[in-house]
Design a protein around this motif. Structure first.
Motif, PDB file in Angstrom:
ATOM      1  N   ALA A   1     109.196 111.654  31.581  1.00 15.81           N
ATOM      2  CA  ALA A   1     108.141 111.046  30.767  1.00 15.81           C
ATOM      3  C   ALA A   1     107.631 112.035  29.730  1.00 15.81           C
ATOM      4  O   ALA A   1     107.364 111.667  28.574  1.00 15.81           O
ATOM      5  N   LEU A   2     107.528 113.288  30.110  1.00 17.84           N
ATOM      6  CA  LEU A   2     107.069 114.331  29.191  1.00 17.84           C
ATOM      7  C   LEU A   2     108.072 114.526  28.053  1.00 17.84           C
ATOM      8  O   LEU A   2     107.688 114.637  26.887  1.00 17.84           O
ATOM      9  N   ARG A   3     109.376 114.548  28.389  1.00 18.38           N
ATOM     10  CA  ARG A   3     110.408 114.693  27.361  1.00 18.38           C
ATOM     11  C   ARG A   3     110.394 113.490  26.412  1.00 18.38           C
ATOM     12  O   ARG A   3     110.551 113.639  25.213  1.00 18.38           O
ATOM     13  N   GLU A   4     110.209 112.319  26.982  1.00 14.72           N
ATOM     14  CA  GLU A   4     110.157 111.106  26.169  1.00 14.72           C
ATOM     15  C   GLU A   4     108.948 111.134  25.230  1.00 14.72           C
ATOM     16  O   GLU A   4     109.043 110.780  24.058  1.00 14.72           O
ATOM     17  N   LEU A   5     107.818 111.582  25.755  1.00 13.42           N
ATOM     18  CA  LEU A   5     106.606 111.710  24.947  1.00 13.42           C
ATOM     19  C   LEU A   5     106.807 112.731  23.833  1.00 13.42           C
ATOM     20  O   LEU A   5     106.426 112.502  22.686  1.00 13.42           O
ATOM     21  N   GLN A   6     107.436 113.851  24.171  1.00 12.28           N
ATOM     22  CA  GLN A   6     107.700 114.893  23.175  1.00 12.28           C
ATOM     23  C   GLN A   6     108.633 114.362  22.083  1.00 12.28           C
ATOM     24  O   GLN A   6     108.406 114.586  20.896  1.00 12.28           O
ATOM     25  N   ARG A   7     109.679 113.635  22.473  1.00 11.50           N
ATOM     26  CA  ARG A   7     110.616 113.048  21.514  1.00 11.50           C
ATOM     27  C   ARG A   7     109.896 112.057  20.601  1.00 11.50           C
ATOM     28  O   ARG A   7     110.103 112.038  19.387  1.00 11.50           O
ATOM     29  N   ASP A   8     109.026 111.264  21.199  1.00 10.06           N
ATOM     30  CA  ASP A   8     108.254 110.287  20.426  1.00 10.06           C
ATOM     31  C   ASP A   8     107.349 110.990  19.416  1.00 10.06           C
ATOM     32  O   ASP A   8     107.272 110.583  18.255  1.00 10.06           O
ATOM     33  N   LEU A   9     106.690 112.047  19.851  1.00  7.22           N
ATOM     34  CA  LEU A   9     105.822 112.809  18.943  1.00  7.22           C
ATOM     35  C   LEU A   9     106.623 113.453  17.811  1.00  7.22           C
ATOM     36  O   LEU A   9     106.188 113.468  16.659  1.00  7.22           O
ATOM     37  N   GLU A  10     107.795 113.993  18.134  1.00  8.73           N
ATOM     38  CA  GLU A  10     108.645 114.593  17.102  1.00  8.73           C
ATOM     39  C   GLU A  10     109.076 113.551  16.074  1.00  8.73           C
ATOM     40  O   GLU A  10     109.075 113.821  14.879  1.00  8.73           O
ATOM     41  N   ASN A  11     109.439 112.371  16.552  1.00  7.13           N
ATOM     42  CA  ASN A  11     109.839 111.286  15.636  1.00  7.13           C
ATOM     43  C   ASN A  11     108.684 110.893  14.716  1.00  7.13           C
ATOM     44  O   ASN A  11     108.871 110.705  13.519  1.00  7.13           O
ATOM     45  N   LYS A  12     107.493 110.783  15.300  1.00  9.80           N
ATOM     46  CA  LYS A  12     106.323 110.420  14.497  1.00  9.80           C
ATOM     47  C   LYS A  12     105.997 111.509  13.489  1.00  9.80           C
ATOM     48  O   LYS A  12     105.666 111.228  12.331  1.00  9.80           O
ATOM     49  N   ALA A  13     106.111 112.758  13.911  1.00  9.73           N
ATOM     50  CA  ALA A  13     105.856 113.881  12.997  1.00  9.73           C
ATOM     51  C   ALA A  13     106.883 113.901  11.867  1.00  9.73           C
ATOM     52  O   ALA A  13     106.543 114.144  10.708  1.00  9.73           O
ATOM     53  N   ASN A  14     108.148 113.627  12.197  1.00 11.05           N
ATOM     54  CA  ASN A  14     109.197 113.572  11.171  1.00 11.05           C
ATOM     55  C   ASN A  14     108.946 112.434  10.183  1.00 11.05           C
ATOM     56  O   ASN A  14     109.144 112.605   8.974  1.00 11.05           O
ATOM     57  N   ASP A  15     108.540 111.276  10.704  1.00 12.78           N
ATOM     58  CA  ASP A  15     108.224 110.145   9.828  1.00 12.78           C
ATOM     59  C   ASP A  15     107.081 110.487   8.878  1.00 12.78           C
ATOM     60  O   ASP A  15     107.150 110.212   7.677  1.00 12.78           O
ATOM     61  N   LEU A  16     106.061 111.105   9.414  1.00 14.47           N
ATOM     62  CA  LEU A  16     104.896 111.479   8.605  1.00 14.47           C
ATOM     63  C   LEU A  16     105.285 112.537   7.567  1.00 14.47           C
ATOM     64  O   LEU A  16     104.881 112.461   6.407  1.00 14.47           O
ATOM     65  N   SER A  17     106.104 113.476   7.981  1.00 11.16           N
ATOM     66  CA  SER A  17     106.569 114.524   7.065  1.00 11.16           C
ATOM     67  C   SER A  17     107.394 113.915   5.927  1.00 11.16           C
ATOM     68  O   SER A  17     107.250 114.305   4.762  1.00 11.16           O
TER      69      SER A  17
END
Length: 120
Positions: free
Chosen positions: A7-23
């Motif tokens: 769940a932590l890895r999935e959350l981290q992946r989700d956050l990275e995707n959101k950060a990439n989208d925002l970037s």
């Protein structure tokens, strides 16, 4: 324990995707600003040329730089060309403004979604 690390890895992946989208959105916004600035400068230059052309007598010689050569051009044709360029640049500027507004709205909604996700 493994389900929580998954769940932590999935959350981290989700956050990275959101950060990439925002970037990506922020890069698109910066690019839009850069192009908009270029058009603003061109618009100012063309408006200045138009004012200069309006000061000329009808029988004045007007030359257009084509590559390394100055080519004689009819005053009416030069006027028409500059007006068309101004029209085109103005239309592109409006298009960029609309695009910028859309990008800003997307960025805002992504940030809002992220904040709402954190509050849960």
């Amino acid at each position: 324990m493994s389900s929580s690390s998954t769940a932590l890895r999935e959350l981290q992946r989700d956050l990275e995707n959101k950060a990439n989208d925002l970037s990506k959105l922020q890069k698109d916004i910066a690019k839009n600003h850069q192009v908009r600035k270029k058009y603003t400068i061109q618009l100012g230059e063309n408006e200045l040329v138009l004012k200069e052309l309006d000061l000329l007598n009808e029988d004045a010689n007007v030359y257009k730089l084509i590559g390394p050569v100055l080519v004689k051009q009819d005053l009416a044709e030069a006027n028409a060309n500059v007006r068309k360029r101004i029209e085109y640049i103005s239309a592109e500027s409006k298009r960029l403004d609309a695009s910028l507004q859309d990008l800003e709205e997307k960025k805002y909604s992504k940030r809002e979604a992220e904040l709402m996700g954190r509050m849960k």
